[in-house]
Motif scaffolding. Structure first.
Motif, PDB file in Angstrom:
ATOM      1  N   HIS A  95      50.373  23.185  -7.649  1.00  0.00           N
ATOM      2  CA  HIS A  95      51.760  23.010  -8.045  1.00  0.00           C
ATOM      3  C   HIS A  95      52.187  21.538  -8.037  1.00  0.00           C
ATOM      4  O   HIS A  95      52.851  21.072  -8.967  1.00  0.00           O
ATOM      5  CB  HIS A  95      52.667  23.821  -7.112  1.00  0.00           C
ATOM      6  N   ASN A  96      51.783  20.792  -7.022  1.00  0.00           N
ATOM      7  CA  ASN A  96      52.189  19.380  -6.902  1.00  0.00           C
ATOM      8  C   ASN A  96      51.061  18.407  -7.227  1.00  0.00           C
ATOM      9  O   ASN A  96      51.203  17.213  -7.004  1.00  0.00           O
ATOM     10  CB  ASN A  96      52.718  19.097  -5.497  1.00  0.00           C
ATOM     11  N   ASN A  97      49.961  18.898  -7.737  1.00  0.00           N
ATOM     12  CA  ASN A  97      48.825  18.049  -8.080  1.00  0.00           C
ATOM     13  C   ASN A  97      49.195  17.205  -9.307  1.00  0.00           C
ATOM     14  O   ASN A  97      49.564  17.744 -10.344  1.00  0.00           O
ATOM     15  CB  ASN A  97      47.610  18.936  -8.375  1.00  0.00           C
ATOM     16  N   PRO A  98      49.104  15.876  -9.225  1.00  0.00           N
ATOM     17  CA  PRO A  98      49.501  15.032 -10.369  1.00  0.00           C
ATOM     18  C   PRO A  98      48.695  15.305 -11.641  1.00  0.00           C
ATOM     19  O   PRO A  98      49.239  15.273 -12.739  1.00  0.00           O
ATOM     20  CB  PRO A  98      49.259  13.606  -9.871  1.00  0.00           C
ATOM     21  N   ALA A  99      47.414  15.598 -11.479  1.00  0.00           N
ATOM     22  CA  ALA A  99      46.599  15.872 -12.657  1.00  0.00           C
ATOM     23  C   ALA A  99      47.032  17.177 -13.321  1.00  0.00           C
ATOM     24  O   ALA A  99      47.092  17.276 -14.556  1.00  0.00           O
ATOM     25  CB  ALA A  99      45.123  15.934 -12.278  1.00  0.00           C
ATOM     26  N   ALA A 132      50.328  16.567 -15.140  1.00  0.00           N
ATOM     27  CA  ALA A 132      50.090  15.852 -16.399  1.00  0.00           C
ATOM     28  C   ALA A 132      49.499  16.785 -17.449  1.00  0.00           C
ATOM     29  O   ALA A 132      49.865  16.726 -18.625  1.00  0.00           O
ATOM     30  CB  ALA A 132      49.176  14.656 -16.167  1.00  0.00           C
ATOM     31  N   LEU A 133      48.588  17.666 -17.022  1.00  0.00           N
ATOM     32  CA  LEU A 133      47.986  18.620 -17.953  1.00  0.00           C
ATOM     33  C   LEU A 133      49.041  19.564 -18.503  1.00  0.00           C
ATOM     34  O   LEU A 133      49.084  19.826 -19.711  1.00  0.00           O
ATOM     35  CB  LEU A 133      46.870  19.399 -17.256  1.00  0.00           C
ATOM     36  N   ARG A 134      49.919  20.076 -17.635  1.00  0.00           N
ATOM     37  CA  ARG A 134      50.970  20.983 -18.097  1.00  0.00           C
ATOM     38  C   ARG A 134      51.930  20.273 -19.048  1.00  0.00           C
ATOM     39  O   ARG A 134      52.353  20.848 -20.055  1.00  0.00           O
ATOM     40  CB  ARG A 134      51.730  21.560 -16.905  1.00  0.00           C
ATOM     41  N   GLN A 135      52.260  19.010 -18.780  1.00  0.00           N
ATOM     42  CA  GLN A 135      53.135  18.259 -19.680  1.00  0.00           C
ATOM     43  C   GLN A 135      52.470  18.023 -21.033  1.00  0.00           C
ATOM     44  O   GLN A 135      53.098  18.163 -22.083  1.00  0.00           O
ATOM     45  CB  GLN A 135      53.516  16.926 -19.048  1.00  0.00           C
ATOM     46  N   ARG A 136      51.172  17.674 -21.008  1.00  0.00           N
ATOM     47  CA  ARG A 136      50.449  17.457 -22.260  1.00  0.00           C
ATOM     48  C   ARG A 136      50.354  18.742 -23.071  1.00  0.00           C
ATOM     49  O   ARG A 136      50.524  18.736 -24.292  1.00  0.00           O
ATOM     50  CB  ARG A 136      49.061  16.891 -21.957  1.00  0.00           C
ATOM     51  N   GLN A 137      50.107  19.878 -22.389  1.00  0.00           N
ATOM     52  CA  GLN A 137      50.049  21.152 -23.090  1.00  0.00           C
ATOM     53  C   GLN A 137      51.403  21.521 -23.673  1.00  0.00           C
ATOM     54  O   GLN A 137      51.480  22.056 -24.785  1.00  0.00           O
ATOM     55  CB  GLN A 137      49.560  22.249 -22.146  1.00  0.00           C
ATOM     56  N   ALA A 138      52.486  21.221 -22.960  1.00  0.00           N
ATOM     57  CA  ALA A 138      53.820  21.503 -23.482  1.00  0.00           C
ATOM     58  C   ALA A 138      54.107  20.655 -24.719  1.00  0.00           C
ATOM     59  O   ALA A 138      54.675  21.144 -25.706  1.00  0.00           O
ATOM     60  CB  ALA A 138      54.870  21.249 -22.403  1.00  0.00           C
TER      61      ALA A 138
END
Length: 125
Positions: A31-35, A38-44
């Motif tokens: 949940h708080n892992n920066p990677a 970032a992956l969830r933001q890139r997928q969004a």
């Protein structure tokens, strides 16, 4: 994607049900892992770009937007031919230090004949 499965060492069914309830209420370990964030933001962003490609184009740098505008499908052949010819002339004048040597290269190179001839034909049509 990594699934959160809870405690793999459940002893019996009652413990397994309790562990499953705890797992459903627990926070995902990534949940708080920066990677992972970032992956969830890139997928969004990728999903948004797939749904609305024109809005995604506005987030790109100015030069990329202009290149896409110049190379759009309806005008792809002529600008690409002129761009290739312009890049050939730029490369020739930058690599040969004297103008005469650049002209000799442009007259003797098969690639130069093809690119410059293609640009002339593209402008004529």
């Amino acid at each position: 994607n990594v699934a959160f499965l809870g405690d793999p060492h459940a002893a019996d069914d009652n413990d397994a049900n309790q562990n499953n309830q705890d797992a459903n209420n627990a926070v995902h370990p990534n949940h708080n892992n920066p990677a992972a964030i970032a992956l969830r933001q890139r997928q969004a962003l990728q999903n948004a770009a797939r749904l609305n490609p024109h809005a995604a184009m506005q987030n790109r740098p100015y030069i990329i937007r202009k290149l896409f505008f110049l190379l759009r499908p309806s005008l792809r052949y002529t600008p690409l031919s002129l761009l290739a010819a312009g890049l050939l002339l730029h490369h020739t004048l930058r690599t040969r230090q004297q103008f005469y040597l650049a002209l000799v290269y442009l007259q003797s190179s098969k690639l130069a004949y093809i690119l410059l001839g293609n640009a002339i034909i593209a402008c004529a049509v």
